[in-house]
Design a protein around this motif. Structure first.
Motif, short mmCIF file in Angstrom:
data_model
loop_
_atom_site.label_atom_id
_atom_site.label_comp_id
_atom_site.label_asym_id
_atom_site.label_seq_id
_atom_site.Cartn_x
_atom_site.Cartn_y
_atom_site.Cartn_z
N GLY A 1 39.99 89.69 26.83
CA GLY A 1 40.25 88.37 27.91
C GLY A 1 40.40 88.35 29.06
N HIS A 2 38.73 89.40 29.78
CA HIS A 2 38.90 88.60 31.26
C HIS A 2 37.96 88.41 31.12
N ASN A 3 36.47 89.89 31.34
CA ASN A 3 35.19 89.93 31.26
C ASN A 3 34.63 89.96 30.19
N ARG A 4 35.07 89.39 28.98
CA ARG A 4 34.87 89.32 27.67
C ARG A 4 35.93 87.97 27.22
N ASN A 5 35.57 86.56 26.84
CA ASN A 5 36.32 85.34 26.20
C ASN A 5 35.46 84.94 25.48
N ARG A 6 34.33 85.43 24.40
CA ARG A 6 33.66 85.01 23.72
C ARG A 6 34.64 84.26 22.27
N ALA A 7 34.76 85.36 22.16
CA ALA A 7 35.59 84.82 20.89
C ALA A 7 36.92 83.80 21.22
N GLY A 8 37.59 83.55 22.38
CA GLY A 8 38.77 83.05 22.83
C GLY A 8 37.76 81.77 23.61
N SER A 9 36.47 81.46 23.93
CA SER A 9 36.53 80.27 23.98
C SER A 9 35.95 79.31 22.77
N LEU A 10 35.47 80.19 21.43
CA LEU A 10 34.87 79.69 21.02
C LEU A 10 36.12 78.66 19.79
N MET A 11 36.91 79.34 19.89
CA MET A 11 38.34 79.49 19.21
C MET A 11 38.93 77.48 20.37
N THR A 12 38.74 78.23 21.54
CA THR A 12 38.95 77.05 21.59
C THR A 12 38.39 75.52 22.01
N LEU A 13 37.21 76.10 21.93
CA LEU A 13 36.06 74.45 21.13
C LEU A 13 36.57 74.04 19.88
N ARG A 14 36.74 75.06 18.76
CA ARG A 14 36.87 74.67 17.76
C ARG A 14 38.40 73.68 17.53
N GLU A 15 39.14 73.75 18.20
CA GLU A 15 40.64 73.21 18.28
C GLU A 15 40.61 72.49 19.07
N ALA B 1 27.86 66.01 26.23
CA ALA B 1 27.55 66.52 27.47
C ALA B 1 28.45 67.68 27.27
N ALA B 2 29.55 67.21 27.00
CA ALA B 2 30.69 68.45 27.29
C ALA B 2 30.81 68.92 25.96
N LEU B 3 30.28 69.22 25.12
CA LEU B 3 30.73 70.48 23.42
C LEU B 3 29.61 70.67 24.17
N ALA B 4 28.41 70.89 24.54
CA ALA B 4 27.30 71.42 24.79
C ALA B 4 27.91 72.44 25.87
N PHE B 5 28.35 72.15 26.71
CA PHE B 5 28.68 72.62 27.85
C PHE B 5 29.91 73.73 27.54
N ILE B 6 31.13 73.24 26.73
CA ILE B 6 31.92 74.12 26.16
C ILE B 6 31.30 74.47 25.55
N GLY B 7 30.18 74.44 24.95
CA GLY B 7 30.04 75.55 23.80
C GLY B 7 28.93 76.93 24.78
N GLY B 8 28.08 76.36 25.54
CA GLY B 8 27.57 77.84 26.39
C GLY B 8 27.48 78.15 27.37
N ASN B 9 29.46 78.37 27.30
CA ASN B 9 30.44 78.71 28.54
C ASN B 9 31.06 79.59 28.43
N GLU B 10 30.62 81.03 27.84
CA GLU B 10 31.53 82.25 27.78
C GLU B 10 32.96 82.30 28.33
N HIS B 11 32.87 82.30 29.27
CA HIS B 11 34.21 82.21 30.12
C HIS B 11 34.97 80.73 30.21
N PHE B 12 34.67 80.51 28.84
CA PHE B 12 35.58 78.13 28.99
C PHE B 12 37.14 79.34 29.19
N PHE B 13 37.52 79.87 28.49
CA PHE B 13 39.04 80.50 28.25
C PHE B 13 39.02 81.22 29.30
N LEU B 14 38.80 81.52 30.08
CA LEU B 14 39.12 82.63 31.32
C LEU B 14 40.48 81.62 31.80
#
Length: 467
Positions: free
Chosen positions: A234-248, A265-278
């Motif tokens: 939940g701080h330096n590792r947000n890979r699962a959280g970012s993917l769940m947010t993208l899914r939602e 472009a928006a979907l690609a940016f979110i999907g390529g950003n593992e810290h998006f959920f932070l």
């Protein structure tokens, strides 16, 4: 040396049981020593707090409010609309600072924000207006907001808007730019400014329409809880959280009436950003800790934050008062050819995650984090075990699978920190100490002890005044 190396090892272990248990499992002899660092603080202050009749009930109330708090994503709006920003005002991470006391990455982010807002025509012009005091600086925490790393937030930036359905609180955070050369790491080149402009003109409006069109708010606290089951801390590792947010969010994003190229472009940016959920997790933690503010007699920490120069904490029993000390420099792994001399002292509001009881406190949930911040898997397990000794409760919503789904250690207690001499563990990114550098690595860091020494003395003083 030959007899020493050929004989069976005899090991003395000091600390948490996970080390000695691992060695015993391999058939070695282990002698456990009950040792811990010496505590700190004046004996009279420790005694005053330990005997304060209000403390147990006050801490129970603080913990109950923290655990009960919820977190719903309800909107995305420009900062000027939700943060009460005055003309030419910038927010930053950590306790209050000035241009003169700002570190390299903080200065870089402030310069970049001035260029982004059009308040300066060049780097030199931005430095001039900042040095002249023409730009007002204030802490994000003073505006119910949080920001990772430099945390610099300007009026044109879009903000995640979260609410606590239980206590009615609000909290805000800007959108995550990704990794590398980004404003929050102190970079301000054309690439950074171009990305910020795209986020202002395209990503922000898209997310606003998508979030507003959802039939019900996104439950960010539920995403946090699931992340810990999926290998994030939940701080330096947000890979699962970012993917769940993208899914939602993706069904609502693709339904927005906007050019298909912008949506892609928006979907690609979110999907390529593992810290998006932070940047969603941080205001979620902020909501929970704000719910525990202003409880006389409570020794629970409600804020840990850093501005690149100072580290500051606040407590439930002392309200908005900051207790500060010089920020330490993280120790960890570096990118490319960068090394320890390139790293700036600790920076960012993201330690709100550890204050809430995840991040460095939940390293056991994310053993793979050690590949990003350094250390070993046993280190990660031992860190979480040690943090239980500093906290008031376990968070049943934030369960750690490898510990038998035990709740994460939650509610840092100033008194316990002083008694044990142990300091909270924080996972963090590392910004380059020279303005404009960007990210140089990631690692581990602890607060300066004097923050807790000051808080202990202030809480004891308040206790005496209360009679």
């Amino acid at each position: 040396m030959n007899p020493l190396l050929s004989a069976a090892p005899a090991i003395v272990a000091a600390g948490v049981e996970v080390f000695s248990a691992a060695v015993r499992a391999q058939g070695a002899s282990v002698t456990d020593v009950d040792w811990r660092p010496p505590g700190f603080g004046a004996a009279a202050d420790l005694a005053q707090l330990a005997l304060d009749r209000r403390r147990a009930a006050a801490n129970r109330t603080a913990v109950e409010r923290l655990l009960a708090a919820g977190s719903h994503l309800v909107d995305v709006r420009p900062a000027r609309e939700v943060l009460d920003l005055g003309d030419r005002m910038l927010l930053h991470s950590g306790p209050p600072l000035t241009w003169e006391t700002a570190s390299g990455p903080m200065r870089g982010a402030l310069i970049g924000a001035c260029l982004f807002e059009g308040w300066a025509s060049s780097v030199e012009d931005a430095e001039r207006v900042l040095a002249a005091g023409e730009i007002t600086l204030d802490s994000c925490h003073h505006h119910r907001a949080v920001g990772p790393m430099a945390g610099v937030t300007s009026p044109s930036m879009w903000m995640w808007c979260l609410t606590d359905p239980v206590h009615g609180g609000q909290a805000f955070c800007n959108l995550n730019e990704g990794l590398g050369k980004v404003l929050r790491m102190g970079a301000f080149n054309d690439e950074v400014l171009t990305r910020l402009a795209w986020m202002r003109d395209v990503l922000g409006p898209l997310l606003q329409q998508a979030v507003r069109s959802r039939p019900e708010p996104l439950d960010v606290k539920a995403v946090l809880a699931q992340m810990l089951q999926m290998g994030d801390e939940g701080h330096n590792r947000n890979r699962a959280g970012s993917l769940m947010t993208l899914r939602e969010l993706s069904p609502a994003i693709v339904a927005v009436d906007a050019p298909s190229a912008d949506i892609a472009a928006a979907l690609a940016f979110i999907g390529g950003n593992e810290h998006f959920f932070l940047n969603l997790g941080m205001p979620s933690a902020k909501l929970a800790l704000d719910a525990a503010r202003d409880i006389p007699g409570s020794t629970m920490v409600t804020v840990m934050s850093r501005n690149g120069t100072e580290f500051g904490i606040q407590t439930a029993g002392t309200g908005d008062r900051w207790f500060t000390g010089p920020a330490n420099t993280p120790v960890g792994l570096f990118l490319g050819d960068y090394g320890p001399d390139d790293a700036n002292p600790d920076i960012g509001d993201s330690a709100i995650m550890e204050t809430y009881g995840i991040g460095g406190f939940a390293m056991a949930a994310a053993p793979a984090i050690v590949r990003f911040v350094g250390g070993t898997v046993p280190d990660a397990l031992a860190t979480t075990e040690r943090m239980y000794q500093l906290t008031l409760a376990e968070n049943p919503a934030m369960q750690i699978p490898i510990l038998g789904f035990r709740g994460s250690p939650t509610g840092i207690d100033v008194l316990q920190v002083a008694r044990t001499g142990w300091l909270p563990q924080i996972n963090t990114g590392m910004a380059g100490r020279v303005a404009g550098t960007g990210q140089v690595g990631a690692g581990l860091v602890q607060p300066p002890q004097q923050c807790f020494e000051q808080a202990l003395a202030a809480l004891a003083e308040e206790s005496r005044a209360a009679g």
